[in-house]
Motif scaffolding. Structure first.
Motif, PDB file in Angstrom:
ATOM      1  N   TYR A  55       0.811  -1.211   0.000  1.00  0.00           N
ATOM      2  CA  TYR A  55       0.000   0.000   0.000  1.00  0.00           C
ATOM      3  C   TYR A  55       0.847   1.265   0.000  1.00  0.00           C
ATOM      4  CZ  TYR A  55      -4.172  -2.795   0.882  1.00  0.00           C
ATOM      5  OH  TYR A  55      -5.199  -3.691   0.775  1.00  0.00           O
ATOM      6  N   ASP A  56       2.056   1.193   0.555  1.00  0.00           N
ATOM      7  CA  ASP A  56       2.904   2.383   0.657  1.00  0.00           C
ATOM      8  C   ASP A  56       4.351   1.930   0.703  1.00  0.00           C
ATOM      9  OD1 ASP A  56       4.179   4.756   1.203  1.00  0.00           O
ATOM     10  OD2 ASP A  56       3.286   5.045   3.191  1.00  0.00           O
ATOM     11  N   ALA A 110       6.380   3.105   3.642  1.00  0.00           N
ATOM     12  CA  ALA A 110       5.738   2.922   4.948  1.00  0.00           C
ATOM     13  C   ALA A 110       6.776   2.791   6.053  1.00  0.00           C
ATOM     14  CB  ALA A 110       4.845   1.682   4.928  1.00  0.00           C
ATOM     15  N   ARG A 141       0.432   2.120   9.606  1.00  0.00           N
ATOM     16  CA  ARG A 141      -0.771   2.846   9.194  1.00  0.00           C
ATOM     17  C   ARG A 141      -0.909   2.770   7.679  1.00  0.00           C
ATOM     18  NH1 ARG A 141      -4.255   6.712  11.457  1.00  0.00           N
ATOM     19  NH2 ARG A 141      -5.226   8.087   9.917  1.00  0.00           N
ATOM     20  N   PRO A 194      -2.273   3.566   4.187  1.00  0.00           N
ATOM     21  CA  PRO A 194      -2.973   4.760   3.720  1.00  0.00           C
ATOM     22  C   PRO A 194      -4.395   4.450   3.293  1.00  0.00           C
ATOM     23  CG  PRO A 194      -1.387   3.999   2.076  1.00  0.00           C
ATOM     24  CD  PRO A 194      -1.166   3.193   3.305  1.00  0.00           C
ATOM     25  N   SER A 195      -5.232   5.467   3.390  1.00  0.00           N
ATOM     26  CA  SER A 195      -6.642   5.469   2.977  1.00  0.00           C
ATOM     27  C   SER A 195      -7.577   4.807   3.978  1.00  0.00           C
ATOM     28  CB  SER A 195      -6.846   4.845   1.589  1.00  0.00           C
ATOM     29  OG  SER A 195      -6.794   3.446   1.645  1.00  0.00           O
ATOM     30  N   GLU A 211      -7.284   4.906   7.337  1.00  0.00           N
ATOM     31  CA  GLU A 211      -7.385   5.762   8.511  1.00  0.00           C
ATOM     32  C   GLU A 211      -7.464   4.957   9.807  1.00  0.00           C
ATOM     33  OE1 GLU A 211     -10.513   8.624   8.036  1.00  0.00           O
ATOM     34  OE2 GLU A 211     -10.007   8.996   5.945  1.00  0.00           O
ATOM     35  N   TRP A 249       1.608   9.929  13.129  1.00  0.00           N
ATOM     36  CA  TRP A 249       0.785   8.916  13.795  1.00  0.00           C
ATOM     37  C   TRP A 249       1.591   8.085  14.779  1.00  0.00           C
ATOM     38  CZ3 TRP A 249       2.447   4.018  13.589  1.00  0.00           C
ATOM     39  CH2 TRP A 249       3.199   3.604  12.482  1.00  0.00           C
TER      40      TRP A 249
END
Length: 220
Positions: A28-29, A32, A48, A50-51, A53, A99
């Motif tokens: 996803y990232d 990260a 975390r 992304p998208s 939340e 975060w």
């Protein structure tokens, strides 16, 4: 540069589970980061995606009592996981994202009733995905924009499961990260202060509940 000793897992299979989790985060990232906290023979890895939340949490048992609190690159940690030997080399620390400084509490969690069974959770995610695809396909060409599609997605994924207060996006995140259990394995919903946590044997997702709207009553 501080060289940290490798982490040795109590069960080599936990190294493979951690690698799978890190692989999904990096999917996803690519940039990260994860925060590692270890103590008392246990390791907690926070990320975390992304998208969604939410915070994703994967825990593992360690052979030795190690005290550790560091934020590192998820990709670099993934490269340092040795599944065959059941250990992980901790890479150099990185500057943590915002975060990483706001994590859920370790204690004080209480059960929240009303969480559907695992099969129903999967069904709720599937229904939400199908609804998004249908509504996305129905958008006229002039409204087929990222802004409008994001609006539709937020509307769908912000819905809560009954009276639990748990948004669908948290369940979607749990499924996407491989945390949702099979139908016959229970999942728990817990609360501590403003936090909600969906916990399964495969990992957890946690999020802070939105603050209640402030209502102002005019003076007579």
């Amino acid at each position: 540069m501080t060289v940290l000793a490798p982490l040795h897992f109590a069960d080599p299979r936990e190294a493979a589970a951690l690698a799978a989790f890190l692989g999904r985060l990096v999917h996803y990232d690519r940039a990260a980061a994860v925060r590692l906290q270890a103590g008392g023979g246990a390791l907690a890895v926070f990320g975390r995606p992304p998208s969604f939340e939410v915070l994703a949490i994967r825990t593992a048992r360690l052979e030795d009592a190690v005290d550790l609190d560091v934020t590192v690159s998820a990709g670099a940690l993934l490269d340092g996981v040795e599944e065959a030997s059941g250990k992980a080399v901790v890479p150099d620390a990185v500057t943590g994202p915002p975060w990483a400084g706001v994590l859920p509490p370790r204690t004080g969690w209480r059960p929240v009733p009303g969480l559907p069974a695992a099969g129903e959770l999967r069904g709720a995610v599937a229904a939400a995905v199908a609804e998004f695809r249908r509504r996305d396909g129905e958008l006229p060409e002039e409204l087929r924009t990222r802004t409008e599609r994001d609006r539709v997605g937020r509307e769908i994924w912000s819905r809560t499961l009954g009276a639990t207060g748990l948004p669908l996006r948290a369940v979607h995140a749990a499924q996407s990260l491989g945390f949702l259990p099979p139908r016959d394995v229970p999942a728990d919903l817990l609360a501590a202060g403003p936090w909600l946590r969906l916990r399964t044997p495969y990992g957890s997702v946690a999020l802070r509940k939105a603050p209640a709207a402030l209502t102002v009553t005019p003076a007579p």
